[in-house]
Design an enzyme around this catalytic site. Structure first.
Site, PDB file in Angstrom:
ATOM      1  N   GLU A 162       5.306 -10.945  -3.344  1.00 20.34           N
ATOM      2  CA  GLU A 162       5.892 -10.278  -3.379  1.00 20.34           C
ATOM      3  C   GLU A 162       8.054 -11.487  -3.840  1.00 20.34           C
ATOM      4  O   GLU A 162       8.217 -12.135  -3.230  1.00 20.34           O
ATOM      5  CB  GLU A 162       6.300 -10.691  -1.827  1.00 20.34           C
ATOM      6  CG  GLU A 162       6.100  -9.593  -0.906  1.00 20.34           C
ATOM      7  CD  GLU A 162       6.092  -9.253   1.128  1.00 20.34           C
ATOM      8  OE1 GLU A 162       6.400  -9.909   1.426  1.00 20.34           O
ATOM      9  OE2 GLU A 162       5.298  -8.463   1.110  1.00 20.34           O
ATOM     10  N   GLU A 222      -2.081  -5.855   0.264  1.00 23.76           N
ATOM     11  CA  GLU A 222      -0.913  -6.201   1.334  1.00 23.76           C
ATOM     12  C   GLU A 222      -0.723  -4.754   2.695  1.00 23.76           C
ATOM     13  O   GLU A 222      -0.005  -4.205   2.466  1.00 23.76           O
ATOM     14  CB  GLU A 222      -0.554  -7.345   1.319  1.00 23.76           C
ATOM     15  CG  GLU A 222       0.185  -7.946   2.910  1.00 23.76           C
ATOM     16  CD  GLU A 222       1.131  -9.590   2.786  1.00 23.76           C
ATOM     17  OE1 GLU A 222       0.888  -9.849   2.010  1.00 23.76           O
ATOM     18  OE2 GLU A 222       1.974  -9.505   3.149  1.00 23.76           O
ATOM     19  N   CYS A 268      -0.049  -5.043   6.873  1.00 23.28           N
ATOM     20  CA  CYS A 268       0.676  -5.716   8.398  1.00 23.28           C
ATOM     21  C   CYS A 268       1.574  -5.055   9.953  1.00 23.28           C
ATOM     22  O   CYS A 268       2.059  -4.228   8.760  1.00 23.28           O
ATOM     23  CB  CYS A 268       0.292  -7.252   8.171  1.00 23.28           C
ATOM     24  SG  CYS A 268       1.648  -8.270   8.016  1.00 23.28           S
ATOM     25  N   ASN A 295      -1.651   6.535   0.942  1.00 23.51           N
ATOM     26  CA  ASN A 295      -2.520   5.906  -0.217  1.00 23.51           C
ATOM     27  C   ASN A 295      -3.386   7.044  -1.207  1.00 23.51           C
ATOM     28  O   ASN A 295      -3.837   6.780  -2.461  1.00 23.51           O
ATOM     29  CB  ASN A 295      -2.723   4.538  -0.028  1.00 23.51           C
ATOM     30  CG  ASN A 295      -1.557   3.492   0.286  1.00 23.51           C
ATOM     31  OD1 ASN A 295      -0.463   3.625   0.138  1.00 23.51           O
ATOM     32  ND2 ASN A 295      -1.610   2.598   1.474  1.00 23.51           N
TER      33      ASN A 295
END
Length: 505
Positions: free
Chosen positions: A239, A346, A348, A378
């Site tokens: 990030e 990633e 969550c 995806n």
């Protein structure tokens, strides 16, 4: 002996499964079936958790009803190959596993990685600390140590990461594909002078701070190798947009697309090559940030249209955050850069700061649907891997030194000596258990477009065909799967459900 079933407890609005030392639900290994037999697995809001049944392939083309959705497979039209599905070996995950007995911790790892579990085959490893660590740290906090003489792995590596990576590797029927990601450089290398609070590497790419930071990666890879762990891949920075926020609450380091391009070209790429980790040995990935439309395309173009940078790069990593249905942007990335893979590195949910002592909700069906929708889209848009954030957290979605919490597919209740498998765990399993590494996506056409209904098909290396269907509507639906190599499968999917079909020719 049949597989052990779930001990169900009611979560927020759907069941979760309770595991303790005497009982834990498990799955059977997937074994080849005779021609004509289809195995179906289903997870739904009603409470089924990878529930298995059998169907027969029909040789006759029976009349399909008006409301049936017909799915036609064409195995001659091929798309991307799966690298794997996985989760991150964070300090928080290892710390929580350590609060369980060794037998229960082993069981958690089996649930995720073994043939009696959901067969994850990837792992992400933070380079030093992240926010989901008990403290902020790096491997070289000695100021102005440009030769990295004081570089060393920390107790977290030996207590919380390495043992569980090795355990996962030992139970996995697949090769465990590991990639590493840094969160922050040592504070003395950063313009902010802090592990958090935004900031960049001091100076410019090509200068001594950037060169030192590049060498830090090589030191990390060497240190893990000397402890018996080798990496398949590496992301340049987790990030990187966080570095632009001066009040950022946890470990971060800033890059934009041109800065990352120049760092890879002038410092990181050459350092990795010199260290024996060139692009033929290690898969270097750029970006590693949320799926924001203009940003991911700009980043891919900036880094990959420069041939002196592109030669060091193998792929593009992105996170599930902030995409609001932007998956088709991945088609643009693929069309422009077909030789570079994309993975979701990633994901969550419910990541925020809660009032102290707030227990996380378990089994929120809408969150499970968010995962199902994200993974499905995806896969439809060229993605080759999907990685959950923390493997395991506690009942408060922690520990996290910056006081954030998050959901995880497995939550540990160490006082009760048990752990809980959220409905999300089984949604992940609907994909990860059946799409083994090197499975190839093939064409699957739906005869009508129906909102909240999606499907995708793959052929595995062992020759099995896998069809995954999501029906996130309030009513069940009849389906016909047509595959000219076997016949047709007449079936039905429940409301609010994910199904996986697997069969061999």
């Amino acid at each position: 002996e049949s597989r052990k079933e779930c001990i169900a407890r009611e979560g927020l609005d759907t069941a979760y499964c309770v595991c303790n030392i005497t009982h834990c639900d498990e799955l059977d290994p997937v074994v080849r079936q005779p021609a004509g037999k289809v195995l179906v697995f289903e997870t739904n809001k009603r409470g089924d958790r990878l529930k298995q049944r059998e169907l027969k392939v029909s040789q006759q083309n029976t009349q399909t009803s008006e409301d049936s959705i017909v799915l036609t497979i064409d195995k001659n039209t091929k798309y991307q190959k799966i690298i794997g599905f996985g989760a991150a070996f964070t300090d928080a995950s290892g710390l929580n596993l350590k609060t369980l007995s060794p037998e229960l911790a082993q069981q958690v790892i089996n649930d995720y990685f073994s043939a009696n579990g959901i067969e994850m085959s990837m792992g992400r490893v933070p380079i030093a600390g992240a926010d989901f660590s008990p403290r902020p740290y790096t491997y070289n906090d000695q100021k102005d140590d440009f030769e990295l003489k004081s570089f060393q792995l920390q107790k977290e590596d030996f207590d919380y990461k390495i043992p569980y990576i090795k355990l996962a590797r030992s139970v996995s029927p697949h090769k465990l594909t590991l990639f590493a990601s840094p969160w922050a450089a040592p504070a003395w290398m950063k313009t902010s002078g802090h592990i958090n609070m935004g900031g960049f590497i001091i100076g410019k790419p090509g200068e001594k701070y950037y060169k030192t930071w590049a060498n830090y990666f090589v030191k990390f890879l060497d240190a893990y190798k000397s402890n018996g762990i080798e990496f398949w891949g590496l992301t340049v920075e987790n990030e990187p947009a966080a570095g632009y926020q001066p009040k950022y609450g946890f470990n971060c380091l800033g890059f934009n697309s041109t800065l990352e391009r120049d760092f890879v070209k002038l410092d990181l790429g050459p350092a990795l090559s010199r260290g024996g980790y060139g692009s033929d040995k290690l898969n270097l990935m750029v970006y590693d940030d949320g799926l924001y439309k203009d940003r991911i395309v700009d980043w891919a173009d900036t880094c990959l249209n420069d041939k002196d940078t592109a030669k060091y790069i193998n792929g593009i990593a992105y996170h599930c955050y902030g995409n609001n249905g932007l998956w088709p942007v991945l088609d643009i990335v693929h069309e422009r850069h077909p030789d570079h893979f994309v993975i979701s590195s990633e994901c969550c949910q419910e990541f925020k700061i809660y009032p102290p002592g707030t227990v996380m909700n378990i089994s929120v069906w809408s969150h499970s649907e968010t995962y199902a929708r994200d993974i499905m889209n995806n896969l439809i848009h060229w993605t080759r891997g999907w990685v959950e954030w923390n493997l395991v957290l506690d009942m408060y979605g922690q520990p996290n030194w910056a006081k954030f919490s998050s959901e995880a597919p497995i939550l540990v209740n160490s006082t009760a000596k048990e752990y809980y498998k959220d409905s999300k765990f089984y949604i992940l399993g609907q994909f990860s258990k059946f799409l083994s590494p090197d499975s190839v996506r093939v064409s699957l056409k739906e005869d009508k477009t129906v909102n909240n209904f999606q499907s995708v098909a793959f052929v595995r290396p062992d020759g099995a065909t896998v069809v995954i269907v999501t029906n996130l509507r309030d009513n069940p639906t009849n389906i016909v799967i047509k595959d000219q190599s076997v016949g047709q499968i007449n079936t039905r999917i429940e409301a609010r459900s994910v199904q996986t079909y697997i069969y061999w020719n």
